[in-house]
Design a protein around this motif. Structure first.
Motif, mmCIF file in Angstrom:
data_model
loop_
_atom_site.group_PDB
_atom_site.id
_atom_site.type_symbol
_atom_site.label_atom_id
_atom_site.label_comp_id
_atom_site.label_asym_id
_atom_site.label_seq_id
_atom_site.Cartn_x
_atom_site.Cartn_y
_atom_site.Cartn_z
ATOM 1 N N PRO A 7 0.810 -1.211 0.000
ATOM 2 C CA PRO A 7 0.000 0.000 0.000
ATOM 3 C C PRO A 7 0.852 1.274 0.000
ATOM 4 O O PRO A 7 1.937 1.297 0.593
ATOM 5 C CB PRO A 7 -0.786 -0.103 1.319
ATOM 6 N N ASN A 8 0.363 2.294 -0.718
ATOM 7 C CA ASN A 8 0.897 3.645 -0.598
ATOM 8 C C ASN A 8 2.219 3.922 -1.317
ATOM 9 O O ASN A 8 2.837 4.955 -1.097
ATOM 10 C CB ASN A 8 1.088 3.979 0.896
ATOM 11 N N VAL A 9 2.672 3.003 -2.148
ATOM 12 C CA VAL A 9 3.940 3.244 -2.855
ATOM 13 C C VAL A 9 3.747 4.115 -4.098
ATOM 14 O O VAL A 9 4.718 4.583 -4.685
ATOM 15 C CB VAL A 9 4.620 1.922 -3.277
ATOM 16 N N GLY A 10 2.479 4.311 -4.517
ATOM 17 C CA GLY A 10 2.220 5.169 -5.673
ATOM 18 C C GLY A 10 1.744 4.425 -6.912
ATOM 19 O O GLY A 10 1.911 4.909 -8.027
ATOM 20 N N LYS A 11 1.097 3.270 -6.712
ATOM 21 C CA LYS A 11 0.601 2.483 -7.854
ATOM 22 C C LYS A 11 -0.428 3.265 -8.664
ATOM 23 O O LYS A 11 -0.341 3.351 -9.889
ATOM 24 C CB LYS A 11 -0.028 1.168 -7.360
ATOM 25 N N SER A 12 -1.403 3.826 -7.970
ATOM 26 C CA SER A 12 -2.485 4.517 -8.687
ATOM 27 C C SER A 12 -1.971 5.806 -9.326
ATOM 28 O O SER A 12 -2.385 6.164 -10.437
ATOM 29 C CB SER A 12 -3.637 4.822 -7.728
ATOM 30 N N THR A 13 -1.050 6.472 -8.659
ATOM 31 C CA THR A 13 -0.445 7.676 -9.241
ATOM 32 C C THR A 13 0.273 7.313 -10.539
ATOM 33 O O THR A 13 0.207 8.047 -11.526
ATOM 34 C CB THR A 13 0.559 8.296 -8.232
ATOM 35 N N LEU A 14 0.928 6.160 -10.542
ATOM 36 C CA LEU A 14 1.629 5.707 -11.751
ATOM 37 C C LEU A 14 0.642 5.382 -12.879
ATOM 38 O O LEU A 14 0.882 5.742 -14.035
ATOM 39 C CB LEU A 14 2.510 4.491 -11.430
ATOM 40 N N VAL A 115 11.563 8.792 -6.420
ATOM 41 C CA VAL A 115 12.990 9.170 -6.399
ATOM 42 C C VAL A 115 13.160 10.644 -6.060
ATOM 43 O O VAL A 115 14.208 11.041 -5.538
ATOM 44 C CB VAL A 115 13.729 8.932 -7.747
ATOM 45 N N ASP A 116 12.121 11.443 -6.332
ATOM 46 C CA ASP A 116 12.213 12.868 -5.984
ATOM 47 C C ASP A 116 12.408 13.067 -4.486
ATOM 48 O O ASP A 116 12.933 14.072 -4.029
ATOM 49 C CB ASP A 116 10.941 13.605 -6.464
ATOM 50 N N ARG A 117 11.981 12.078 -3.702
ATOM 51 C CA ARG A 117 12.095 12.200 -2.245
ATOM 52 C C ARG A 117 13.431 11.692 -1.715
ATOM 53 O O ARG A 117 13.769 11.893 -0.553
ATOM 54 C CB ARG A 117 11.004 11.355 -1.588
ATOM 55 N N ALA A 145 6.446 9.007 -10.194
ATOM 56 C CA ALA A 145 5.129 9.016 -10.843
ATOM 57 C C ALA A 145 4.500 10.393 -10.719
ATOM 58 O O ALA A 145 3.792 10.852 -11.608
ATOM 59 C CB ALA A 145 4.227 7.955 -10.215
ATOM 60 N N GLU A 146 4.793 11.052 -9.604
ATOM 61 C CA GLU A 146 4.172 12.358 -9.361
ATOM 62 C C GLU A 146 4.818 13.449 -10.210
ATOM 63 O O GLU A 146 4.132 14.280 -10.788
ATOM 64 C CB GLU A 146 4.277 12.720 -7.886
ATOM 65 N N LYS A 147 6.142 13.430 -10.300
ATOM 66 C CA LYS A 147 6.839 14.491 -11.049
ATOM 67 C C LYS A 147 7.011 14.125 -12.527
ATOM 68 O O LYS A 147 7.398 14.955 -13.331
ATOM 69 C CB LYS A 147 8.226 14.749 -10.433
HETATM 70 P P1 GDP Z 1 -1.060 3.350 -3.930
HETATM 71 O O1 GDP Z 1 -1.667 3.012 -2.618
HETATM 72 O O2 GDP Z 1 0.153 2.508 -4.170
HETATM 73 O O3 GDP Z 1 -2.018 3.330 -5.065
HETATM 74 O O4 GDP Z 1 -0.489 4.846 -3.776
HETATM 75 P P2 GDP Z 1 -1.080 6.232 -4.320
HETATM 76 O O5 GDP Z 1 -0.925 6.324 -5.795
HETATM 77 O O6 GDP Z 1 -2.442 6.450 -3.745
HETATM 78 O O7 GDP Z 1 -0.029 7.256 -3.699
HETATM 79 C C1 GDP Z 1 0.220 7.292 -2.306
HETATM 80 C C2 GDP Z 1 0.820 8.641 -1.931
HETATM 81 O O8 GDP Z 1 2.138 8.755 -2.503
HETATM 82 C C3 GDP Z 1 0.020 9.825 -2.480
HETATM 83 O O9 GDP Z 1 -0.004 10.826 -1.468
HETATM 84 C C4 GDP Z 1 0.817 10.259 -3.695
HETATM 85 O O10 GDP Z 1 0.649 11.634 -3.973
HETATM 86 C C5 GDP Z 1 2.246 9.956 -3.258
HETATM 87 N N1 GDP Z 1 3.141 9.702 -4.405
HETATM 88 C C6 GDP Z 1 2.933 8.899 -5.466
HETATM 89 N N2 GDP Z 1 3.960 8.952 -6.345
HETATM 90 C C7 GDP Z 1 4.854 9.827 -5.834
HETATM 91 C C8 GDP Z 1 6.143 10.319 -6.274
HETATM 92 O O11 GDP Z 1 6.657 9.984 -7.330
HETATM 93 N N3 GDP Z 1 6.766 11.193 -5.442
HETATM 94 C C9 GDP Z 1 6.219 11.616 -4.262
HETATM 95 N N4 GDP Z 1 6.917 12.475 -3.515
HETATM 96 N N5 GDP Z 1 5.021 11.191 -3.827
HETATM 97 C C10 GDP Z 1 4.334 10.309 -4.589
#
Ligand code: GDP
Ligand code: MG
Length: 285
Positions: A7-14, A115-117, A145-147
């Motif tokens: 959870p929370n690694v950024g799957k949906s953002t990707l 990686v931005d973090r 994924a975010e940047k």
């Molecule tokens: P999921 O649970 O794996 O689907 O994760 P989400 O896509 O919901 O993202 C979880 C959190 O990580 C959110 O607050 C996103 O904004 C943040 N996040 C996702 N990708 C990145 C990234 O590349 N850089 C940073 N700094 N935060 C990110």
């Protein structure tokens, strides 16, 4: 192609970054994604179909979470490629659990997100070496994924692994889910983003009616909570919090659907909904 990870690694953002639109909801809270959903990205050369999955749940035991874990396993079965998302710079127990679930014989790519973090970029190389030792990944790609960084390199690796064939979806399809589903999800996203831990996991959103007349979508939704006290918190003073949530959700809908939306939300108490089979079936969990 399935996107998996704890959870929370950024799957949906990707998924959203690759599709180029916000179709999958995201928040800082784990377990935001509850449903399996396809993202579709079509270019001149290829059509990538991404399966977004809920993160593998280990904390709360409920029927809802059993269904979410089933969605993860089903998401892994029958795909031709898997992208495992991890946070760059570390490998934790949850990542190892996910890697252990990878089926033999399905090529997998590791995407090291956020990686931005990562302040100390020197940690990336040993991190990649460690990941390479855990599984025979076809590629290991650092991304944000975010940047948006590293996504081109990731897409090259994904495209390399795609099977030849005719596109399965129309060129402009972005997801397999309909507007009704997406509308409910946008409401849930705003609730996940607006409240502390106690409220979001107690909520569920149902669309009671969805109609379109002359380009205007009229949507009536219900938000179910477990207890009356949660209902009061959700509504806020004079209903102000729910109003703000509705307005933010409506704006997202208007952007994705490309038209005006009229949205009305009711907050209802239905205790034990997360263990109520009939309720879960109705919502499509
Ligand atoms: P999921 O649970 O794996 O689907 O994760 P989400 O896509 O919901 O993202 C979880 C959190 O990580 C959110 O607050 C996103 O904004 C943040 N996040 C996702 N990708 C990145 C990234 O590349 N850089 C940073 N700094 N935060 C990110
Ligand atoms: Mg998600």
């Amino acid at each position: 192609m399935a996107i998996v990870g704890r959870p929370n690694v950024g799957k949906s953002t990707l998924v959203n970054a690759i599709v180029g639109a916000r179709i999958s909801i995201t928040s800082k809270k784990p377990q935001t994604t509850r449903f399996r959903l396809l993202g579709i990205a079509t270019s001149d050369e290829a059509q990538i179909i991404l399966v977004d999955t809920p993160g593998f749940q280990t904390v709360h035991r409920s029927r809802l979470n059993e269904r979410m874990n089933r969605a993860v396993r089903d998401g892994l079965a029958g795909v031709d490629t898997i992208v495992v998302v991890m946070e760059a710079g570390k490998v934790d127990a949850g990542d190892r659990e996910v890697i252990a679930l990878l089926p033999m014989g399905t090529p997998a790519i590791a995407a090291l997100n956020k990686v931005d973090r990562l302040r100390d970029k020197a940690r990336l190389l040993p991190n990649m070496a460690q990941i390479a030792s855990l599984h025979d990944f076809a590629a290991i790609v650092p991304i944000s994924a975010e940047k948006g960084s590293g996504l081109d390199a990731l897409l090259v690796e994904i495209t390399r692994l795609l099977p030849e064939g005719d596109p399965l979806y129309a060129q402009d399809d972005l997801t397999d889910r309909d507007e009704r589903f997406l509308a409910a999800e946008f409401i849930r996203e705003k609730i996940f983003r607006a409240f502390g831990d106690e409220i979001p996991y107690a909520t569920m959103v149902a669309i009671d009616s969805f109609g379109t007349e002359r380009g205007l979508r009229r949507i009536h939704a219900s938000v179910y909570v477990d207890k009356a006290s949660q209902r009061a918190i959700l509504l806020g003073e004079g209903g102000a919090r729910m109003k703000a949530i509705g307005s933010a959700a409506r704006q997202d809908m208007e952007q994705l659907f490309g038209g005006k939306v009229f949205l009305e939300i009711w907050v209802r108490v239905k205790s034990g909904w997360a263990d109520d089979e009939r309720m879960l079936n109705r919502i499509g969990y």
